[in-house]
Design a protein around this motif. Structure first.
Motif, mmCIF file in Angstrom:
data_model
loop_
_atom_site.group_PDB
_atom_site.id
_atom_site.type_symbol
_atom_site.label_atom_id
_atom_site.label_comp_id
_atom_site.label_asym_id
_atom_site.label_seq_id
_atom_site.Cartn_x
_atom_site.Cartn_y
_atom_site.Cartn_z
ATOM 1 N N ASP A 37 44.275 37.969 55.366
ATOM 2 C CA ASP A 37 43.646 38.456 54.138
ATOM 3 C C ASP A 37 42.171 38.749 54.390
ATOM 4 O O ASP A 37 41.660 39.803 53.992
ATOM 5 N N LEU A 49 43.390 45.945 48.721
ATOM 6 C CA LEU A 49 44.657 46.287 48.061
ATOM 7 C C LEU A 49 45.846 45.934 48.959
ATOM 8 O O LEU A 49 46.854 45.404 48.488
ATOM 9 N N LEU A 50 45.717 46.203 50.247
ATOM 10 C CA LEU A 50 46.796 45.833 51.184
ATOM 11 C C LEU A 50 46.960 44.320 51.272
ATOM 12 O O LEU A 50 48.081 43.817 51.346
ATOM 13 N N LEU A 53 49.185 42.748 48.521
ATOM 14 C CA LEU A 53 50.640 42.954 48.521
ATOM 15 C C LEU A 53 51.443 41.693 48.837
ATOM 16 O O LEU A 53 52.410 41.395 48.125
ATOM 17 N N PRO A 54 51.091 40.919 49.871
ATOM 18 C CA PRO A 54 51.843 39.682 50.100
ATOM 19 C C PRO A 54 51.748 38.703 48.930
ATOM 20 O O PRO A 54 52.716 38.003 48.620
ATOM 21 N N VAL A 56 51.502 39.527 45.746
ATOM 22 C CA VAL A 56 52.402 40.041 44.715
ATOM 23 C C VAL A 56 53.847 39.718 45.086
ATOM 24 O O VAL A 56 54.649 39.325 44.238
ATOM 25 N N TRP A 57 54.183 39.857 46.369
ATOM 26 C CA TRP A 57 55.535 39.533 46.828
ATOM 27 C C TRP A 57 55.831 38.041 46.621
ATOM 28 O O TRP A 57 56.933 37.669 46.202
ATOM 29 N N HIS A 60 56.757 37.511 43.082
ATOM 30 C CA HIS A 60 58.131 37.977 42.871
ATOM 31 C C HIS A 60 59.136 36.920 43.342
ATOM 32 O O HIS A 60 60.093 36.597 42.641
ATOM 33 N N THR A 83 41.703 39.861 44.585
ATOM 34 C CA THR A 83 41.601 41.298 44.852
ATOM 35 C C THR A 83 40.328 41.881 44.244
ATOM 36 O O THR A 83 39.621 42.650 44.899
#
Length: 134
Positions: A37, A49-50, A53-54, A56-57, A60, A83
């Protein structure tokens, strides 16, 4: 595999991801950790932003594991904060190294699932059905 093994396997995957993102190594003589990160976040805006992603995953997967809405909201707040502040040059990079949102989220998920497991009612085993041969 039973449900407990599946959950343990998924938690192990999420733990590995969280620590790769936030704590691959420590700065010698400090408790400050650096992870993917922090490294990817050095790229202005796109890197942050990249790096989100982990996170956000993970949210989920936490939802799929049965985390409560409160835990999911806390996790989302951590990713959003990481972020947003991470996008600020220099200050964001320092914040990323100190805040470790992915590790915070993993620990919050672990606590949440543990608390839910403690509050769960035990499942009674049914007696086998007797089939009559009439």
């Amino acid at each position: 595999m039973n449900i407990e093994q599946d959950i343990d396997f998924e938690l192990a995957r999420l733990r590995k991801l969280a620590f790769r993102m936030d704590a691959i190594f420590f700065i010698p003589g400090t408790n400050i950790s650096i992870g993917l990160d922090n490294i990817v976040g050095l790229i202005p805006v796109v890197g942050d932003l990249l790096a989100a992603l982990p996170g956000v995953w993970m949210i989920h997967r936490a939802h799929k594991l049965g985390a409560t809405p409160g835990a999911l909201a806390y996790m989302a707040m951590n990713v959003t904060l990481d972020t947003a502040i991470g996008a600020i040059p220099f200050i964001g990079d320092v914040f990323d190294a100190l805040y470790n949102a992915n590790i915070r989220n993993y620990k919050a998920l672990e606590r949440n699932l543990e608390k839910r497991a403690q509050n769960a009612k035990p499942v009674r085993e049914r007696e086998p059905l007797m089939v009559s041969m009439i």
